[in-house]
Design a protein around this motif. Structure first.
Motif, PDB file in Angstrom:
ATOM      1  N   PRO A  74       1.027  -1.500   0.122  1.00 34.45           N
ATOM      2  CA  PRO A  74       0.058   0.080  -0.129  1.00 34.45           C
ATOM      3  C   PRO A  74       0.838   1.219  -0.192  1.00 34.45           C
ATOM      4  O   PRO A  74       1.889   1.410   0.459  1.00 34.45           O
ATOM      5  N   SER A  75       0.454   2.287  -0.634  1.00 35.68           N
ATOM      6  CA  SER A  75       0.665   3.634  -0.448  1.00 35.68           C
ATOM      7  C   SER A  75       0.002   4.698  -0.229  1.00 35.68           C
ATOM      8  O   SER A  75      -0.664   4.782   1.248  1.00 35.68           O
TER       9      SER A  75
ATOM     10  N   ALA B 275      11.501  19.704   1.668  1.00 31.96           N
ATOM     11  CA  ALA B 275      10.517  18.646   2.479  1.00 31.96           C
ATOM     12  C   ALA B 275       9.340  19.127   2.527  1.00 31.96           C
ATOM     13  O   ALA B 275       9.172  20.620   3.300  1.00 31.96           O
ATOM     14  N   ASN B 276       8.243  18.431   2.555  1.00 27.47           N
ATOM     15  CA  ASN B 276       6.774  19.078   2.858  1.00 27.47           C
ATOM     16  C   ASN B 276       6.381  18.906   4.181  1.00 27.47           C
ATOM     17  O   ASN B 276       6.144  17.728   4.638  1.00 27.47           O
ATOM     18  N   PRO B 277       6.212  19.928   5.064  1.00 22.71           N
ATOM     19  CA  PRO B 277       6.114  19.738   6.390  1.00 22.71           C
ATOM     20  C   PRO B 277       4.843  19.128   6.780  1.00 22.71           C
ATOM     21  O   PRO B 277       4.681  18.685   7.941  1.00 22.71           O
ATOM     22  N   ASP B 278       3.811  19.242   5.940  1.00 29.78           N
ATOM     23  CA  ASP B 278       2.539  18.817   6.029  1.00 29.78           C
ATOM     24  C   ASP B 278       2.217  17.429   5.404  1.00 29.78           C
ATOM     25  O   ASP B 278       1.015  16.800   5.700  1.00 29.78           O
ATOM     26  N   TYR B 279       3.224  16.647   5.203  1.00 25.06           N
ATOM     27  CA  TYR B 279       2.997  15.393   4.431  1.00 25.06           C
ATOM     28  C   TYR B 279       2.770  14.368   5.491  1.00 25.06           C
ATOM     29  O   TYR B 279       3.582  14.402   6.287  1.00 25.06           O
ATOM     30  N   VAL B 280       1.905  13.525   5.463  1.00 27.38           N
ATOM     31  CA  VAL B 280       1.698  12.430   6.358  1.00 27.38           C
ATOM     32  C   VAL B 280       1.487  11.082   5.378  1.00 27.38           C
ATOM     33  O   VAL B 280       1.018  10.087   6.258  1.00 27.38           O
ATOM     34  N   GLY B 281       2.087  10.919   4.434  1.00 31.53           N
ATOM     35  CA  GLY B 281       2.124   9.738   3.691  1.00 31.53           C
ATOM     36  C   GLY B 281       3.175   8.864   4.191  1.00 31.53           C
ATOM     37  O   GLY B 281       3.742   8.844   5.278  1.00 31.53           O
ATOM     38  N   PRO B 282       3.445   7.578   3.474  1.00 28.10           N
ATOM     39  CA  PRO B 282       4.414   6.745   3.987  1.00 28.10           C
ATOM     40  C   PRO B 282       5.750   6.973   3.757  1.00 28.10           C
ATOM     41  O   PRO B 282       6.489   6.087   3.863  1.00 28.10           O
ATOM     42  N   ARG B 283       6.053   8.022   3.056  1.00 27.90           N
ATOM     43  CA  ARG B 283       7.528   8.165   2.707  1.00 27.90           C
ATOM     44  C   ARG B 283       8.051   9.718   3.175  1.00 27.90           C
ATOM     45  O   ARG B 283       8.424  10.430   2.267  1.00 27.90           O
TER      46      ARG B 283
ATOM     47  N   CYS C  84      11.360   4.454  -0.791  1.00 22.96           N
ATOM     48  CA  CYS C  84      13.130   4.546  -0.215  1.00 22.96           C
ATOM     49  C   CYS C  84      13.274   6.234  -0.218  1.00 22.96           C
ATOM     50  O   CYS C  84      14.349   6.389   0.642  1.00 22.96           O
ATOM     51  N   TRP C  85      12.607   6.959  -0.888  1.00 23.57           N
ATOM     52  CA  TRP C  85      13.050   8.353  -0.928  1.00 23.57           C
ATOM     53  C   TRP C  85      12.562   8.945   0.489  1.00 23.57           C
ATOM     54  O   TRP C  85      13.157   9.890   1.025  1.00 23.57           O
ATOM     55  N   GLY C  86      11.946   8.156   1.300  1.00 21.97           N
ATOM     56  CA  GLY C  86      11.698   8.550   2.475  1.00 21.97           C
ATOM     57  C   GLY C  86      12.511   7.746   3.660  1.00 21.97           C
ATOM     58  O   GLY C  86      12.268   8.161   4.786  1.00 21.97           O
ATOM     59  N   GLU C  87      13.568   6.996   3.202  1.00 21.73           N
ATOM     60  CA  GLU C  87      14.292   6.359   4.013  1.00 21.73           C
ATOM     61  C   GLU C  87      15.963   6.864   4.023  1.00 21.73           C
ATOM     62  O   GLU C  87      16.647   6.515   4.587  1.00 21.73           O
ATOM     63  N   TYR C  88      16.180   7.401   2.661  1.00 18.92           N
ATOM     64  CA  TYR C  88      17.522   7.807   2.406  1.00 18.92           C
ATOM     65  C   TYR C  88      18.052   8.745   3.172  1.00 18.92           C
ATOM     66  O   TYR C  88      17.265  10.015   3.694  1.00 18.92           O
ATOM     67  N   TYR C  89      19.273   8.900   3.961  1.00 20.93           N
ATOM     68  CA  TYR C  89      19.870  10.133   4.461  1.00 20.93           C
ATOM     69  C   TYR C  89      21.357  10.172   4.218  1.00 20.93           C
ATOM     70  O   TYR C  89      21.797   9.489   3.805  1.00 20.93           O
TER      71      TYR C  89
END
Length: 579
Positions: free
Chosen positions: A96-97, A243-251, A560-565
Motif C-alpha cells: 500500500p501507499s 521537504a513538505n512539512p504537512d506530508y503524512v504519507g508513507p515516505r 525509499c525516498w523517505g528512507e535515504y539520509y
C-alpha cells in the motif's frame, strides 16, 4: 564544449545553490516532522540530495500524468508531489501507499481502492478519489496526446473509445464512490490491475481543472500532497524541492532538500560524482572505463549496488509492414547475423549485460530466454541463406537502411554500432547508425504509420507482470508488427484467472511466437546497478538483503525516498554541503 568545460559550467550553478543553504539549524538534530535523525546522520542542514538533469532532452513536466517520456529530471525530481496508490517493496511485491487496501468483485470486473483519508494538498485541500479520476480523464483525453495511453488499452472500461475520441474521457471506468473510495471498471478480468497503478501519482483535481497541468511547474501555483514541494524551477538551469512539512504519507523524507542541476548528464555524471557534487549515478551513465575506475577503487566498489533494475532489454525493432522488413526471412536473417556473444564480451562488458535471445529477461515472470535461444542464435551461414531466400543473394539489391537510436550515451551507442557492423559484415548490407534526439525518436516510433523503419531501443517493465512486457508487442502497442495468434494469446492470458502456472505458460508460448516471427531482434539483457556516495545510507529495509541476497534499492521502491539520509561520514569529504 569539452567534458571539462561542461563540468566547470555545472560547478557555477552548483555554487549558487550552495550559497542558498541556511548557515545554521537548531542544535537538536531533528527534521521538519520533529523526528530525531538516525544516530549516524549528519546535521539536518546537510541532508541535501543532489543529482543532474539532462540538458540534452526535451522535458516538459514533473508529473507522469502529463508525460512519461519527457518527465523533468529523470534522476528523481518528478512524481514527488503526491503518492501513487501502490508501490513495491524490496522484493518487488505490491504494498500500500496512498491506498490502504483494495479488492476485486466476484466477476473480476470492478476493483475498489480504499484511500488513507488523512492526506492533504499544501493548499489545505483534502486528497480524494476525485484527484485520481480527473488525472485519468486527463490522460485519456486525445487532445492531450498522452504518450502512455497504450498501457490500459483493452483493460479499463471505455479507455479505448476515449483515447480514440469516440466517447468523452468522463465516460471511462473510473469513479469516485466517495472521497476515500475509488472504483475502477475493466473490460475483462485483469488480475494485475493494481500493479498498473504503481506509477502515476495523481495531480490535484482542483488545480488541474482550474489552471491546467502547468500548475505543477510554477512555485507560485504549485501544490503538493507528497513528500516534497517545488520551491525553485528554472528550466535549463535547476530545480529545488524541499521537504513538505504537512506530508503524512508513507515516505516522509529525512532529506530536507533535493537539488537538480541541468548539464551533460550522459558525459558528466561520473566526473561530478567523483568530485562529490552529486550523490548517485545509474549504470546507464557509466562507461567501461568508468567501471574500471570504480572496481579498482576500494570505496566506490563497495558502494556500487547491483540489481535487476526494470529487467531492461536492448533490442532492434522494424517496420514489418513495409519492405524490406515485411519479409520474415529478412528479419530472421538479420537476427541470426547478430553475434551477441562477441558484442557482450568485447563491447558491452559482462558486468553490464548478458546476450539476449528473447524479450523477457531472466528472473522476470514467464522468462524463457534459454529455451528460445536457438531461434535467433548467431549463425552467419544460415543468415546468408535466409537473405538469399528473400531475394537478396549475397546482399545484392538490398536497400541501405538506417539504424535509428533514441538519444543514447556514447557507451550504449557503441553497442548498436557493433550490432550494425555484425549484421553488415555477415550479410553484405549497408547499415548506418543515427543517434536521434530522444523525443524525435519517440515521435517517429509512435506515428501511425510509423516513420521509423529500423531502430535500436531498450525497454523495461512498468509493472511486474508479463501482461506489461508482452503488452507492448500487441498490435495496439508501440511496435509496427502484428501477429494475430500472438495478440489473441496475450489477451487471453491477461484476463485468465485460473492456475497461475497455466497463465505463465500462455505468455511463454506468446513470446515464442514473437521470437519466431521476429517481431524484434534481441541484443542484451542489462545487468543494472547504482553507484552511491559512501555517505549515503537508508533506514528501513531499502538496503537490507532481499530474498535474492541483494542489498540495494530496486526499481519501484519509491518509498525509499523517505528512507535515504546523509551520514556523518560526509564530514570527511569536500562536498557541496560544506562549500
Amino acid at each position: 564544449m569539452s567534458r571539462k568545460s561542461v563540468f566547470i559550467a555545472l560547478l557555477l550553478v552548483l555554487s549558487l545553490l550552495a550559497a542558498s543553504v541556511p548557515a545554521a539549524f537548531a542544535q537538536d538534530n531533528v527534521d521538519v516532522y520533529g523526528r530525531e535523525l538516525p544516530a549516524d546522520a549528519a546535521p539536518y542542514e546537510m541532508q541535501v540530495y543532489r543529482n543532474l538533469c539532462d540538458s540534452a532532452r526535451q522535458e516538459t513536466s514533473l508529473s507522469s500524468i502529463v508525460t512519461v517520456y519527457s518527465r523533468i529530471c529523470s534522476t528523481g525530481a518528478f512524481d514527488k508531489f503526491s503518492d501513487s496508490l501502490v508501490v513495491l517493496n524490496n522484493n518487488m511485491e505490491i504494498i500500500p501507499s496512498a491506498a490502504t487496501s483494495w479488492s476485486v468483485s466476484e466477476d473480476g470486473l470492478t476493483w475498489t481502492f480504499n484511500l488513507r483519508g488523512d492526506q492533504i494538498w499544501s493548499d489545505g485541500t483534502p486528497v480524494t478519489a476525485h484527484d485520481w479520476v480527473e488525472s485519468w480523464r486527463f490522460m485519456a483525453d486525445p487532445d492531450h496526446a498522452y504518450d502512455f495511453v497504450w498501457l490500459w488499452l483493452g483493460i479499463i472500461d471505455g479507455w479505448d473509445e476515449a483515447v480514440a475520441g469516440e466517447i468523452g474521457p468522463d465516460e471511462i471506468g473510473l469513479e469516485a464512490v466517495d472521497d476515500n473510495t475509488l472504483a475502477v471498471s475493466t473490460q475483462v478480468p485483469f488480475p494485475p490491475l493494481p500493479a498498473t497503478f504503481f506509477f502515476w501519482p495523481p495531480m490535484q483535481a482542483k488545480a488541474l481543472t482550474e489552471i491546467g497541468p502547468e500548475y505543477i511547474l510554477d512555485p507560485a501555483t504549485h501544490v503538493s500532497a507528497g513528500p516534497f514541494i517545488l520551491r525553485e524551477f528554472e528550466p535549463g538551469s535547476h530545480a529545488v524541492l524541499e521537504a513538505n512539512p504537512d506530508y503524512v504519507g508513507p515516505r516522509r523524507p529525512w532529506f530536507r532538500r533535493m537539488e537538480f542541476v541541468y548539464g551533460d548528464m550522459l558525459n558528466s555524471s561520473f566526473l561530478a560524482f567523483q568530485d562529490h557534487e552529486i550523490d548517485q549515478v545509474h549504470q546507464s551513465l557509466l562507461s567501461p572505463a568508468d567501471f574500471d575506475v570504480i572496481f579498482a577503487d576500494e570505496v566506490m566498489s563497495q558502494n556500487y549496488r547491483q540489481h535487476a533494475g526494470d529487467f531492461r532489454t536492448d533490442y532492434l525493432l522494424m517496420d514489418t509492414f513495409t519492405e524490406p522488413f515485411n519479409d520474415v526471412n529478412v528479419r530472421l536473417a538479420f537476427a541470426k547475423a547478430l553475434d551477441r556473444e562477441s558484442i557482450v564480451e568485447n563491447v558491452v562488458g559482462t558486468t553490464v549485460g548478458i546476450p539476449a535471445y528473447s524479450f523477457l529477461a531472466p528472473g522476470f515472470p514467464a522468462s524463457n530466454s534459454a529455451g528460445l535461444q536457438d531461434i535467433q542464435d548467431y549463425d552467419c551461414e544460415a543468415a546468408q541463406a535466409l537473405l538469399a531466400d528473400a531475394g537478396y543473394p549475397g546482399g545484392e539489391g538490398f536497400p541501405a537502411v538506417e539504424l535509428a537510436l533514441r538519444g543514447e550515451s556514447a557507451f550504449i551507442q557503441d553497442w548498436f554500432i557493433a550490432t550494425a557492423a555484425s549484421i553488415s559484415q555477415c550479410l553484405n548490407v549497408e547499415i548506418t547508425v543515427n543517434n536521434l534526439e530522444f523525443q524525435d525518436y519517440m515521435t517517429r516510433l509512435l506515428e501511425r504509420p510509423t516513420t521509423l523503419q529500423f531502430g535500436g531501443v531498450s525497454y523495461g517493465m512498468d509493472y511486474l507482470d508479463p501482461a506489461n512486457m508482452m503488452g507492448v508487442w500487441v498490435s495496439t502497442g508501440r511496435h509496427s508488427w502484428r501477429n494475430e495468434a500472438f495478440d489473441n494469446l496475450v489477451r487471453e492470458a491477461n484476463s485468465f484467472t485460473g492456475d497461475p502456472a497455466e497463465r505463465i505458460a500462455m505468455y511463454q508460448e506468446a513470446e515464442r511466437i514473437m521470437v519466431e516471427d521476429v517481431g524484434g531482434i534481441f541484443l542484451v539483457h542489462r545487468i543494472q546497478g547504482d553507484l552511491w556516495q559512501p555517505y549515503m545510507s537508508a533506514t528501513g529495509n531499502c538496503w537490507e538483503p532481499d530474498r535474492q541476497g541483494l542489498a540495494t534499492t530496486h526499481w519501484g521502491n519509491e518509498h525509499c525516498w523517505g528512507e535515504y539520509y546523509i551520514t556523518e561520514d560526509v564530514m570527511n569529504y569536500d562536498t557541496h554541503r560544506n562549500e
